[in-house]
Design a protein around this motif. Structure first.
Motif, PDB file in Angstrom:
ATOM      1  N   ARG A 197       3.916   6.172  -5.024  1.00 29.47           N
ATOM      2  CA  ARG A 197       3.928   6.416  -6.479  1.00 29.47           C
ATOM      3  C   ARG A 197       2.864   7.442  -6.866  1.00 29.47           C
ATOM      4  N   TRP A 198       1.720   7.326  -6.246  1.00 28.00           N
ATOM      5  CA  TRP A 198       0.606   8.231  -6.574  1.00 28.00           C
ATOM      6  C   TRP A 198       0.926   9.680  -6.168  1.00 28.00           C
TER       7      TRP A 198
ATOM      8  N   TYR B 100       0.823  -1.205   0.000  1.00 34.13           N
ATOM      9  CA  TYR B 100       0.000   0.000   0.000  1.00 34.13           C
ATOM     10  C   TYR B 100       0.860   1.259   0.000  1.00 34.13           C
TER      11      TYR B 100
ATOM     12  N   VAL C  41       2.325   1.895  -3.392  1.00 34.51           N
ATOM     13  CA  VAL C  41       1.351   2.445  -4.343  1.00 34.51           C
ATOM     14  C   VAL C  41       1.050   3.908  -4.000  1.00 34.51           C
ATOM     15  N   LEU C  42       0.883   4.186  -2.698  1.00 31.85           N
ATOM     16  CA  LEU C  42       0.582   5.554  -2.279  1.00 31.85           C
ATOM     17  C   LEU C  42       1.732   6.500  -2.652  1.00 31.85           C
TER      18      LEU C  42
END
Lengths: 299, 713
Positions: free
Chosen positions: A258-259, A252, A255-256
């Motif tokens: 990268r976002w 998680y 992904v966070l």
């Protein structure tokens, strides 16, 4: 600048109404930083400037021409021609308040917006409001009157987090109601169904609006403190996911990260003023750098 | 190379390896509902890490399962046995004699297998561990004299066959004798003379199998007598052998319970370290293997103790029957039941011929006899007739006829003679009515001795008559009719006073008679004789109080009952109906019958081929090979049938029922000390040191524990 303990979210949360919170926050920051960057209709002479091609002819000081035989243009300082739109995200995800936070994202954003409105109105600037969820749920036109502040705060206080996020509706609305150059301040978590939402926001920038993005995220969203098996429930629809917190944490956070990197990059590319706000940080830590930046830009 | 365990029972701990699976299936924590806005990122993270998470979960599950399994295995102390050739080379070649204990105690079941099976496996392993240059022999030790073993040779296949074909017996094994026989087998081997000598004994180490007062075995070699190296393979692996068994069973008549009442005494022995509480005990009757249950009881036996329980039993019918007492089955079934054959008195129909009937009861000649025979515990059913109604009575309807002071039988005399010769019993008592000449005429051939004259020892009622009266001086207590009065019990008879009695003439030649009782002047008081198939007793005084006071003494009642029972043939000579397992029993078939087979407790017939001495004469000998009730099948008139009168019980050998074990140090000391002997827990000889695996398993468990921690981190 150091954080003022009096403006920590925990203390702000103790204040019962948003009006009190906004006032407290606004009083707590340096109001002197604010000066209008715009020059327009004169009510108070400021200085002379030698005429240059492109200056309006009607601003030439003919008396000065008679005395000096040179063309001078009069410059005036005005304090009321800034029009600011506060775009507050009131979707379901903004109602989240994690285990380490004193305010929900919506409460935090509303407080920030109200404090800024307080500061703007006090400086004779006009502040308006657009609340957005699945669509535009409330809209208050900008005004500079002190009495307008109460209506603005009441509207913010009445917001309830629900539904999906569609910031594009707010963008369309601002485009429609703000033909003149204005300051547009977004208070949102950017959990929008449209992955290209920042490109839509950038449209406002192309229309010469000053766009600032207050990206509000809860500490739990940034740190993911969950260690046990949990049934994660969406706040905007019926989706749910059963997972072991410890097992998905690493993925998680990747992904966070990268976002967030993508959001920062897109904001920079579109020349948007981007401010990442953890809702457990004192509010002046957000406001003071923002005001200082604005001051520097105006200068 | 093979794998063994020092504590195989602890392998049950392997079930703990299923705990992670059980926890996964049944004890999963319920996930707590948690609102979370960034659900899209969670979905995406899960999509990206799905395979890694699954692999991690699988590895975690395997690590936990193998961790528990490794710990459970380590506790069971596994050992890896080293290759045979290397082991043999390490200890050097030796001539080896393997003794396999096949005694009854080896049928003890431990951990689901009998000790015999374990011992045989140990013996086969010991044989397999020998090198090609090591001669060997084997001896199966089970019952009787110590068997001879072949001299040690190199035909390992033959030795293996001996061990593989061995079966456990129900007999006692003299392991000391077998060890000596094995040593002899080594002494007789030419190929073994230059090698070391080794004895391998696979046994349960029960104390009763060893005679430690005898000399330890020595092997004779050209260098002189040498002590062999002895390896004792403990089939019980050092564990105690608790057992609960029937140690003894006896039965005796119980008059209080009626003519067919018996008092059964059961001794239950507890050879364990814990008390046996409320153990159910069953008493079955009948000769069939599963007769009806007549009684149930419970016994509580302290650890190491013996408890006797008495049961009172009334059998419904006369004849021969079996009594079997059984306990719930335990590890040693050998002594869980014990049987006995018992002869139940038949009902005897007695006809009392009253020769001097009187309306005054105590003057009636038949009064005392009838009272004695009709008592509650008596097997006799008396019928009284007087002289007048005798003509309407058939002797053949009765088993025994008692003539009590009868003057004359008249025409019934011939019928009485036929009755006796065909097997009937006759008791004759004297009195005033008896005339020696008439008796000589009518019953001359039947009476043991002819009557002579009446002798008066003292006149009843005269002063000093009691002192001058005759007394019974001698009793043939060996006779079944009088065996009851052995020892001090004889005083009940010798105290009686007889004032008048009939003197007898000497017996005629060829007519055998036997004086069972005599008066103090040597005159016969009771004389027995056989006439044809029947029996006769002649009592020379009266059965009422006219000539003697014996009828009013307590000994008269049992004596008369025994006399009538003997005359009817229901009081046979005491026969031995029990024999220890393994002891030959002669089966004397009755006249006209021939023993054709015996039926063992297992229901199988042993035909003449296996019956020693079952010749045309009808006699045979059988050696019972298991405890329980054995029946005998006879051929009579072309028909084969089981003859209950020949049935007998084989009882377990008490030495084999005793599972007390020797201290290993006692046995090794007997064989010459630890330099010559040692007790091994399994078949691996001492030089074949097993490699313990438990430390490796514990190391693996630690590694798995760390791996689990890493996976969790």
């Amino acid at each position: 600048m150091t954080a003022t303990p009096l403006l920590s979210p925990e203390l702000v949360a103790r204040l019962a109404t948003l009006k009190l919170r906004a006032r407290a926050v606004a009083e707590g920051v340096l109001t002197g930083l604010h000066r209008s960057p715009h020059h327009g209709q004169s009510i108070e002479f400021a200085e002379h400037k030698e005429y240059a091609p492109g200056d309006e002819v009607r601003h030439i000081d003919w008396k000065a021409w008679g005395k000096t035989d040179k063309y001078y243009v009069k410059r005036y300082e005005q304090e009321t021609n800034l029009r600011a739109w506060m775009v507050v995200d009131a979707s379901g995800s903004m109602g989240y308040r994690g285990p380490g936070a004193a305010l929900s994202k919506l409460e935090y954003g509303s407080t920030l917006a109200a404090a800024l409105a307080y500061l703007l109105v006090r400086q004779q600037d006009a502040a308006g409001l657009v609340a957005v969820g699945p669509g535009v749920v409330r809209s208050v036109a900008p005004r500079a009157a002190a009495s307008h502040l109460g209506a603005l705060v009441d509207t913010l206080e009445a917001l309830r987090p629900e539904g999906a996020t569609r910031l594009s509706a707010a963008v369309d609305h601002v485009v429609e109601v703000a033909p003149r150059r204005a300051q547009v301040l977004f208070f949102t978590d950017l959990f929008d169904a449209d992955p290209e939402i920042l490109r839509r926001v950038a449209q406002l920038r192309r229309r010469k609006h000053e766009v600032t993005l207050f990206h509000l995220l809860d500490p739990a969203e940034l740190d993911f403190p969950f260690e046990d098996p949990a049934l994660f429930l969406s706040l905007e629809d019926d989706r749910q996911l059963e997972a072991h917190g410890r097992e998905v944490k690493k993925g998680y956070l990747e992904v966070l990260g990268r976002w967030l990197e993508t959001v920062r990059r897109q904001a920079a590319e579109a020349d948007l003023d981007y401010v990442l706000c953890r809702t457990d940080r004192p509010l002046d830590e957000v406001l003071l750098p923002f005001l200082a930046r604005r001051e520097r830009r105006a200068a | 190379m093979s794998l063994g365990f020092l504590h195989p029972l602890l392998l049950w701990g392997l079930a703990a390896a299923a705990l992670p699976l059980l926890v996964h299936l049944f004890f999963r924590r319920r996930p707590r509902p948690t609102p979370f806005p960034a659900l899209d990122f969670l979905f995406q993270a899960r999509r990206e890490n799905q395979r890694r998470l699954r692999l991690r979960k699988l590895l975690l599950f395997l690590a936990r399962t193998f961790l528990l399994a490794a710990v459970a295995l380590a506790i069971a102390r596994p050992e890896l046995l080293r290759p045979q050739e290397a082991a043999a080379a390490a200890r050097g070649p030796a001539a080896t004699a393997i003794v396999l204990d096949a005694s009854a105690s080896m049928t003890y079941r431990l951990g689901g297998r009998s000790l015999f099976e374990r011992a045989r496996q140990d013996a086969l392993q010991a044989l397999a561990s020998l090198g090609n240059d090591e001669p060997a022999t084997a001896l199966v030790c089970g019952g009787g004299e110590a068997p001879r073993a072949e001299p040690a040779g190199f035909d390992k296949a033959a030795v293996r066959r001996v061990l593989e074909e061995a079966e456990p017996t129900a007999l006692h094994a003299d392991m000391s004798g077998c060890a000596a026989a094995a040593a002899r087998a080594l002494s007789e081997s030419a190929s073994a003379s230059m090698l070391s000598q080794r004895l391998v004994l696979a046994t349960d180490l029960t104390a009763s199998a060893w005679r430690l007062d005898a000399a330890a075995p020595l092997v004779q070699t050209p260098r002189g007598a040498v002590r062999p190296e002895v390896t004792l393979l403990d089939a019980a692996r050092g564990e105690p052998l608790p057992d609960l068994g029937v140690a003894d069973l006896s039965v005796e008549p119980d008059p209080a319970a009626g003519p067919r009442g018996f008092r059964v005494t059961v001794a239950v022995a507890n050879r364990g370290r814990a008390a046996a509480e409320d153990v159910p005990l069953q008493l079955r009757t009948g000769l069939a293997p599963a007769g009806p249950v007549a009684l149930r009881a419970f016994v509580t036996v302290p650890p190491g103790g013996v408890v006797k329980k008495q049961l009172s039993l009334t059998l419904p019918a006369g004849g021969t029957t079996g009594l079997t007492v059984s306990l719930p089955g335990d590890a040693l079934e050998y002594d869980d039941a014990r049987a006995l054959v018992v002869d139940v008195p038949r009902e005897v129909r007695a006809l009392l011929v009253d020769g001097a009937a009187s309306p005054v009861k105590h003057r009636d000649a038949a009064f005392f006899a009838e009272a004695a025979l009709a008592s509650p515990a008596s097997p006799v059913r008396p019928t009284v007739v007087d002289g007048e109604s005798l003509s309407r009575t058939r002797f053949a309807d009765h088993d025994v006829v008692l003539l009590l002071n009868v003057r004359s039988l008249g025409p019934k005399a011939e019928e009485l003679r036929t009755f006796v010769e065909k097997g009937g019993g006759l008791f004759v008592a004297m009195g005033d009515q008896v005339d020696p000449d008439t008796y000589a005429e009518q019953l001359g051939g039947l009476l043991p001795r002819p009557l002579h004259v009446v002798k008066t020892a003292a006149e009843k009622g005269q002063p000093g008559a009691a002192e001058r009266a005759a007394r019974f001086a001698t009793l043939d207590q060996a006779h079944p009719a009088l065996s009851l009065f052995a020892g001090a019990a004889a005083e009940g008879i010798t105290g009686a006073r007889t004032y008048r009695y009939m003197l007898l003439r000497p017996a005629r030649k060829g007519e055998g008679d036997q004086v069972l009782m005599a008066f103090d002047d040597g005159s016969p008081a009771l004389v027995a004789a056989r006439r044809g198939a029947g029996r006769v007793l002649l009592y020379t005084s009266t059965a009422d109080r006219e000539w003697s006071d014996w009828p009013i003494r307590t000994s008269f009642l049992p004596a008369l009952q025994r006399f009538v029972s003997w005359l009817a043939g229901s009081l046979e000579e005491r026969r031995t109906t029990s024999v220890p397992v393994g002891v030959p029993r002669a089966l004397g078939a009755p006249e006209g019958k021939k023993v054709v087979a015996v039926v063992g407790p297992d229901g199988k017939e042993r035909r003449p081929g296996s019956l020693a001495g079952a010749g045309p004469g009808g006699a045979a000998e059988v050696t019972p090979d298991r405890p329980g009730l054995w029946q005998v099948k006879v051929a009579e008139g072309g028909q084969e049938r089981l003859d209950p009168s020949l049935a007998f019980a084989a009882v377990p050998d008490a030495r084999e029922a005793d599972t007390s074990r020797l201290e290993p140090s006692e046995l090794t000391a007997w064989f010459g000390g630890q330099g010559h002997a040692h007790v091994a827990a399994d078949a691996a000889p001492r030089s074949e040191r097993p490699t313990p695996l438990w430390s490796l398993l514990l190391l693996a468990a630690v590694v798995l524990f760390l791996a689990e921690g890493l996976l969790l981190a």
